[in-house]
Design a protein around this motif. Structure first.
Motif, PDB file in Angstrom:
ATOM      1  N   GLU A 159       0.828  -1.213   0.000  1.00 17.67           N
ATOM      2  CA  GLU A 159       0.000   0.000   0.000  1.00 17.67           C
ATOM      3  C   GLU A 159       0.861   1.261   0.000  1.00 17.67           C
ATOM      4  O   GLU A 159       0.540   2.237  -0.691  1.00 17.67           O
ATOM      5  N   ARG A 185       2.208   1.634  -3.538  1.00 18.88           N
ATOM      6  CA  ARG A 185       1.183   2.052  -4.497  1.00 18.88           C
ATOM      7  C   ARG A 185       0.824   3.519  -4.310  1.00 18.88           C
ATOM      8  O   ARG A 185       0.595   4.245  -5.289  1.00 18.88           O
ATOM      9  N   PHE A 186       0.777   3.968  -3.061  1.00 19.33           N
ATOM     10  CA  PHE A 186       0.510   5.388  -2.790  1.00 19.33           C
ATOM     11  C   PHE A 186       1.591   6.261  -3.412  1.00 19.33           C
ATOM     12  O   PHE A 186       1.305   7.251  -4.098  1.00 19.33           O
ATOM     13  N   GLN A 236       1.217   6.377  -7.149  1.00 13.74           N
ATOM     14  CA  GLN A 236       0.118   7.252  -7.546  1.00 13.74           C
ATOM     15  C   GLN A 236       0.545   8.715  -7.507  1.00 13.74           C
ATOM     16  O   GLN A 236       0.137   9.516  -8.359  1.00 13.74           O
ATOM     17  N   LEU A 237       1.370   9.069  -6.532  1.00 11.93           N
ATOM     18  CA  LEU A 237       1.853  10.445  -6.444  1.00 11.93           C
ATOM     19  C   LEU A 237       2.776  10.769  -7.608  1.00 11.93           C
ATOM     20  O   LEU A 237       2.719  11.864  -8.182  1.00 11.93           O
ATOM     21  N   GLU A 239       2.607   9.434 -10.524  1.00 12.88           N
ATOM     22  CA  GLU A 239       1.731   9.561 -11.689  1.00 12.88           C
ATOM     23  C   GLU A 239       1.086  10.944 -11.761  1.00 12.88           C
ATOM     24  O   GLU A 239       0.711  11.400 -12.846  1.00 12.88           O
ATOM     25  N   GLN A 240       0.959  11.612 -10.610  1.00 13.99           N
ATOM     26  CA  GLN A 240       0.417  12.968 -10.561  1.00 13.99           C
ATOM     27  C   GLN A 240       1.518  14.029 -10.716  1.00 13.99           C
ATOM     28  O   GLN A 240       1.283  15.206 -10.448  1.00 13.99           O
ATOM     29  N   ALA A 287      -4.430  13.693  -3.660  1.00  9.78           N
ATOM     30  CA  ALA A 287      -4.293  12.321  -4.142  1.00  9.78           C
ATOM     31  C   ALA A 287      -4.594  11.324  -3.026  1.00  9.78           C
ATOM     32  O   ALA A 287      -5.200  10.267  -3.254  1.00  9.78           O
ATOM     33  N   ALA A 314      -8.198  10.153  -2.468  1.00  8.94           N
ATOM     34  CA  ALA A 314      -8.868   9.397  -3.530  1.00  8.94           C
ATOM     35  C   ALA A 314      -9.335   8.027  -3.065  1.00  8.94           C
ATOM     36  O   ALA A 314     -10.344   7.505  -3.546  1.00  8.94           O
ATOM     37  N   GLU A 315      -8.606   7.426  -2.143  1.00  5.93           N
ATOM     38  CA  GLU A 315      -8.966   6.117  -1.605  1.00  5.93           C
ATOM     39  C   GLU A 315      -8.290   5.946  -0.254  1.00  5.93           C
ATOM     40  O   GLU A 315      -7.282   6.603   0.028  1.00  5.93           O
TER      41      GLU A 315
END
Length: 328
Positions: free
Chosen positions: A69, A72-73, A76-77, A79-80, A136, A139-140
């Protein structure tokens, strides 16, 4: 006092190099241990290339799902287009590897200096970036990583210290003071009301922020968890009350360009600071069987240390009585 087991303490340079080479890199044999207590982190030289950073995870701290996790966090950052130092992925997308019962990840080496927390421009940019990180993060939720709460950081920590660490001569004073503090912390959370818990960095002090190319780069999400947004903001504040309010204004101005800060979370600043102090003392105690800890913290667990700790907690009790910081 600890459930940590060998051979984590005996991790040898040859094993570090072998682990890195097991996933396809060729080391030039150079290795340097970096400053890390919870995990073991090394700079490893790579043949005809830039060195890499290898992070070996402490056993029994995080499960594979919790580490996943975190990774993945961070991905995701990235990717932003946020500048965080995320683990390198293998050709199959893997970021957590194992070698000889050790779990490890590999990172690109990034340099930089600590941010200047008295510089308004640095504070604004830090707030700006944290606003994007938190946007971000909303988001989840994390499903496996923990939540920062009074039970784990406060009650569990003080119970452990009272039972295992505090000298008998200070136990009554410690138990009484921490009981009062936990009551004040609980009241502060009640005053804050129904704040939003989200994915946060969790340990956002200056040592985990690299300032380079006129911008902040965030590293070490090892303590990422569910928490109010203010958890990633309050550690940026230094100095007296007026200075902190000026700093807070710059941080929040930057933050609000991307995320909306709830001012009620200001009720949590001193409560979270106190919980961090409680948790930090218990953390060292729980790790005392790791030989790195007595060497790095030789002053810990002495009567003088606990006397000073009590004085610091008394100061926090006074701060918890003061009005919350204002947004100027």
């Amino acid at each position: 006092m600890s459930d940590n087991k060998q051979p984590f303490y005996e991790l040898k340079p040859d094993t570090v190099i072998d682990a890195v080479e097991s996933i396809g890199y060729l080391s030039d044999g150079r290795i340097m241990a970096l400053n890390s207590y919870e995990n073991r982190v090394y700079q490893v030289g790579i043949d005809e290339s830039e060195p890499l950073i290898a992070k070996f995870y402490r056993p029994q701290r995080w499960t594979d799902e919790q580490i996943g996790e975190e990774h993945r966090f961070m991905a995701q950052l990235v990717e932003q287009d946020l500048s965080v130092v995320a683990p390198i992925k293998s050709d199959t997308g893997q970021t957590l590897f194992s070698y000889d019962d050790y779990r490890f990840s590999i990172f690109v080496r990034k340099g930089g200096r600590a941010p200047e927390l008295e510089d308004p421009e640095h504070l604004f940019q830090l707030g700006n970036t944290l606003g994007r990180i938190h946007l971000a993060g909303q988001a989840e939720p994390f499903k496996h990583r923990p939540t920062l709460d009074i039970q784990s950081y406060g009650i569990d920590s003080t119970d452990f210290i009272s039972r295992e660490l505090i000298p008998a001569s200070l136990k009554a004073a410690y138990d009484s003071l921490t009981s009062d503090l936990l009551r004040e912390i609980d009241a502060a959370f009640k005053r804050a009301g129904d704040v939003v818990y989200q994915r946060v960095h969790g340990d956002c002090h200056g040592g985990n922020i690299l300032w380079r190319d006129d911008m902040p780069h965030f590293v070490d999400f090892d303590d990422a968890r569910m928490a109010p947004a203010i958890q990633d903001l309050w550690m940026l504040l230094t100095g007296d009350r007026h200075q902190q309010e000026l700093q807070l204004g710059e941080v929040i101005d930057g933050y609000n360009e991307f995320a909306s800060f709830n001012p009620r979370e200001l009720h949590l600043v001193e409560a979270l600071r106190t919980l961090r102090m409680m948790n930090y003392a218990a953390w060292i105690g729980r790790r005392w069987e790791d030989p790195a800890f007595p060497m790095s913290f030789p002053w810990f667990n002495t009567e003088r240390y606990w006397g000073e700790h009590l004085l610091e907690l008394k100061e926090q009790f006074a701060k918890l009585q003061e009005p919350v910081l204002k947004l100027l």
